[in-house]
Design a protein around this motif. Structure first.
Motif, PDB file in Angstrom:
ATOM      1  N   LYS A   1      75.261  18.108 -15.177  1.00 22.90           N
ATOM      2  CA  LYS A   1      74.395  17.409 -14.218  1.00 22.90           C
ATOM      3  C   LYS A   1      75.215  16.909 -13.028  1.00 22.90           C
ATOM      4  O   LYS A   1      74.756  16.948 -11.878  1.00 22.90           O
TER       5      LYS A   1
ATOM      6  N   GLU B   1      71.793  24.623  -5.426  1.00 20.79           N
ATOM      7  CA  GLU B   1      70.713  23.972  -6.168  1.00 20.79           C
ATOM      8  C   GLU B   1      71.222  22.635  -6.701  1.00 20.79           C
ATOM      9  O   GLU B   1      72.231  22.571  -7.397  1.00 20.79           O
ATOM     10  N   LYS B   2      70.518  21.550  -6.348  1.00 17.61           N
ATOM     11  CA  LYS B   2      70.957  20.212  -6.730  1.00 17.61           C
ATOM     12  C   LYS B   2      69.989  19.523  -7.698  1.00 17.61           C
ATOM     13  O   LYS B   2      70.121  18.329  -7.958  1.00 17.61           O
TER      14      LYS B   2
ATOM     15  N   ILE C   1      76.002  19.811 -10.760  1.00 18.28           N
ATOM     16  CA  ILE C   1      74.828  20.162  -9.950  1.00 18.28           C
ATOM     17  C   ILE C   1      74.703  19.206  -8.763  1.00 18.28           C
ATOM     18  O   ILE C   1      74.468  19.626  -7.621  1.00 18.28           O
TER      19      ILE C   1
ATOM     20  N   ILE D   1      76.866  24.423  -7.600  1.00 19.68           N
ATOM     21  CA  ILE D   1      76.084  25.412  -8.345  1.00 19.68           C
ATOM     22  C   ILE D   1      75.103  26.090  -7.400  1.00 19.68           C
ATOM     23  O   ILE D   1      74.377  25.421  -6.654  1.00 19.68           O
TER      24      ILE D   1
ATOM     25  N   LEU E   1      68.120  24.553 -15.561  1.00 17.63           N
ATOM     26  CA  LEU E   1      69.437  24.878 -15.026  1.00 17.63           C
ATOM     27  C   LEU E   1      70.546  24.171 -15.786  1.00 17.63           C
ATOM     28  O   LEU E   1      71.584  24.778 -16.110  1.00 17.63           O
ATOM     29  N   ASP E   2      70.361  22.882 -16.100  1.00 18.36           N
ATOM     30  CA  ASP E   2      71.433  22.149 -16.802  1.00 18.36           C
ATOM     31  C   ASP E   2      71.663  22.711 -18.207  1.00 18.36           C
ATOM     32  O   ASP E   2      72.798  22.769 -18.684  1.00 18.36           O
TER      33      ASP E   2
ATOM     34  N   ASP F   1      68.721  19.400 -11.531  1.00 18.90           N
ATOM     35  CA  ASP F   1      69.070  19.874 -12.876  1.00 18.90           C
ATOM     36  C   ASP F   1      67.864  20.402 -13.646  1.00 18.90           C
ATOM     37  O   ASP F   1      68.010  21.160 -14.600  1.00 18.90           O
TER      38      ASP F   1
ATOM     39  N   TYR G   1      79.038  29.200 -10.261  1.00 21.66           N
ATOM     40  CA  TYR G   1      79.749  27.920 -10.169  1.00 21.66           C
ATOM     41  C   TYR G   1      80.958  28.130  -9.274  1.00 21.66           C
ATOM     42  O   TYR G   1      81.820  28.953  -9.562  1.00 21.66           O
TER      43      TYR G   1
END
Length: 239
Positions: free
Chosen positions: A19, A34-35, A22, A27, A3-4, A37, A50
């Motif tokens: 990051k 979602e937390k 997140i 995000i 994701l990152d 990365d 976003y």
């Protein structure tokens, strides 16, 4: 794809910056916050957003810039304005860079991209990609100069690759020439140095073509735009 990494390539910032986004919970992946990365996402099928705005994945970006005189062909410079300073905030990305260099006082076609492989293909002398320049010269260039260009002119202890010098116009009264020069390499100040080796001086220089891609007449100095699919195909066919 992590994701990152997706977020960084989508232009939201560096890996460190995304990051933080997140962690803040701004995000979403498929409408779920979602937390993590390291979460794996599928750019083609997952909906990633976003602050509610859906992000569209694009790995490579290609811009055609009409470089004005007075700007530096670099991503950053402490003293002078760079070609990247011409970009609007919504188009700017940290990974964009100019393909090759044009001198500070030189104008014309400059490709801006984040595609390192394409840049290598276009710049490598082994690939024989044409770079065409329009020049105003103090002094009258002649057939002898054309022959010297074809044979290669010694610079930095070795001759340049064969180059083409086309004489478009001569002003006998002012003792000036309008010429076009086609090179397949990019040594430091190469056009100016080759002309100087012939006893003349470049007083204006503009790159008008790279490979099969020409500078459009309707693109103003300092302006840029994304390459069309046709233009990108032309550029890649030059490799």
């Amino acid at each position: 794809m992590r994701l990152d990494k997706f977020l960084a390539e989508a232009g939201l910032g560096s890996r460190k910056e995304v990051k933080q986004l997140i962690k803040k919970g701004v995000i979403t992946v498929n409408a779920q916050v979602e937390k993590k990365d390291k979460t794996q996402v599928e750019p083609e099928s997952d909906t990633i957003a976003y602050a509610g705005e859906i992000l569209h994945y694009q790995k490579y970006y290609y811009y055609l810039l009409h470089k004005p005189a007075g700007t530096i062909s670099a991503t950053e410079d402490k003293k002078d304005r760079t070609v990247m300073d011409l970009f609007k905030s919504q188009d700017y990305r940290n990974d964009l860079f100019p393909v090759g260099r044009l001198d500070k006082d030189t104008e014309g076609l400059l490709l801006i991209t984040n595609d390192g492989q394409l840049a290598h293909e276009l710049l490598s002398p082994k690939k024989h990609v044409d770079k065409e320049y329009l020049a105003q010269v103090a002094g009258v260039m002649d057939r002898a100069d054309q022959q010297r260009f074809r044979e290669g002119i010694p610079l930095d202890g070795e001759p340049t690759l064969p180059a083409e010098l086309m004489i478009d116009a001569i002003d006998e009264e002012r003792r000036t020439s309008t010429v076009r020069i086609i090179l397949q390499e990019g040594k430091f100040h190469q056009v100016k140095r080759m002309v100087k080796a012939c006893g003349k001086e470049v007083i204006y220089l503009k790159r008008i073509r790279m490979g099969r891609l020409s500078l459009p007449n309707d693109l103003a100095k300092g302006a840029y735009r994304e390459l069309s699919r046709e233009e990108l195909a032309q550029l890649k066919s030059s490799e």
